[in-house]
Design a protein around this motif. Structure first.
Motif: not given
Length: 283
Positions: A217-221, A161-167, A188-194
């Protein structure tokens, strides 16, 4: 190049009372390819994932998985069997790591089924028999190899839980890969990523496809991710399949452009708008 079907979805339909969330859709996802499922919010994408992974029991349709572990009809299996026996691994829209476990422990716990079998369901593990020690060492080695790939070896003993969000996003994918799946489903693995983290994600997913030679198989916006790495795209709108093809085919499909613009099919799309959508990869 010959394409090998991995997942065949035939006439999948899912209702919630009077609401038809998924309406008679059929498509094929191929082995060693990245297949993206896209569409506006409420199109039925996550419902499809929930049917594939046993969270929902679809009353209509067939979900056939044919991979290295054999052939399975997923609609007839309990959810935990789909992961354990058929080899389907999944991540979710919201990160579901064990935040108080260490980064390393999160990857080891993913190998729980293998370790329990090696322990003889506690006996061999309790007495530290050789078969269990070997399985435990293999589990740790696999976990550490993923930490090396993610550049997280120095953080192995951190609480996840202490890792950066992307990590955390990438760690969750690595945890799913520690189950050695034949099909990896990412919601949605890219949700919230810079942008930098999205680029790292694209690199990771293409490496998984090419190095581990499995289907994704990927769901992504995030269309920069979808158009950048997908071999095949399926487009849903209001629970219906409206397009199925390569990124180039889908990007220029009028039905897809209409769905993203929210216009009726009888309306005329201004050429300049359609052109901008195609250039930006928003379709």
């Amino acid at each position: 190049m010959t394409r090998t079907p991995l997942l065949e979805v035939d006439h999948l339909t899912m209702r919630f009372g009077g609401l038809i969330a998924v309406n008679d859709i059929s498509f094929t996802a191929y082995d060693r390819e990245i297949t993206a499922i896209i569409g506006p919010n409420g199109a039925g994408k996550t419902t499809v994932f929930n049917c594939l992974t046993g969270f929902y029991n679809a009353p209509v349709g067939r979900l056939r998985l044919t991979g290295a572990r054999g052939e399975f009809l997923l609609e007839r299996m309990d959810g935990f069997r789909i992961a354990q026996k058929a080899g389907v691994a999944r991540t979710f829209q919201n990160i579901r790591l064990f935040p108080r476990m260490t980064v390393l422990e999160n990857l080891i716990v993913a190998q729980h089924n293998k370790l329990m079998a090696a322990s003889g369901y506690t006996v061999a593990g309790l007495f530290g028999l050789r078969s269990y020690r070997e399985a435990e060492r293999e589990a740790i080695d696999l976990a550490r190899s993923w930490l090396d790939r993610l550049g997280l070896t120095a953080q192995a003993d951190w609480e996840a839980g202490n890792l950066p969000y992307g990590s955390q996003r990438r760690l969750e994918i690595a945890r799913a890969m520690c189950t050695k799946p034949v099909l990896l489903c990412l919601d949605e693995p890219a949700a919230g990523l810079n942008p930098r983290e999205s680029a790292e994600l694209r690199e990771l997913l293409t490496e998984i496809r090419d190095r581990h030679r499995i289907g994704v198989l990927l769901i992504e916006h995030d269309m920069s991710v979808v158009m950048g790495i997908s071999d095949h795209i399926v487009v849903l709108d209001y629970g219906r399949l409206i397009a199925d093809g390569t990124p180039a085919e889908v990007r220029s499909d009028p039905a897809v452009i209409r769905a993203y613009l929210g216009e009726e099919e009888t309306d005329q799309i201004p050429p300049e708008v359609a052109r901008d959508l195609r250039q930006e990869g928003r379709a």
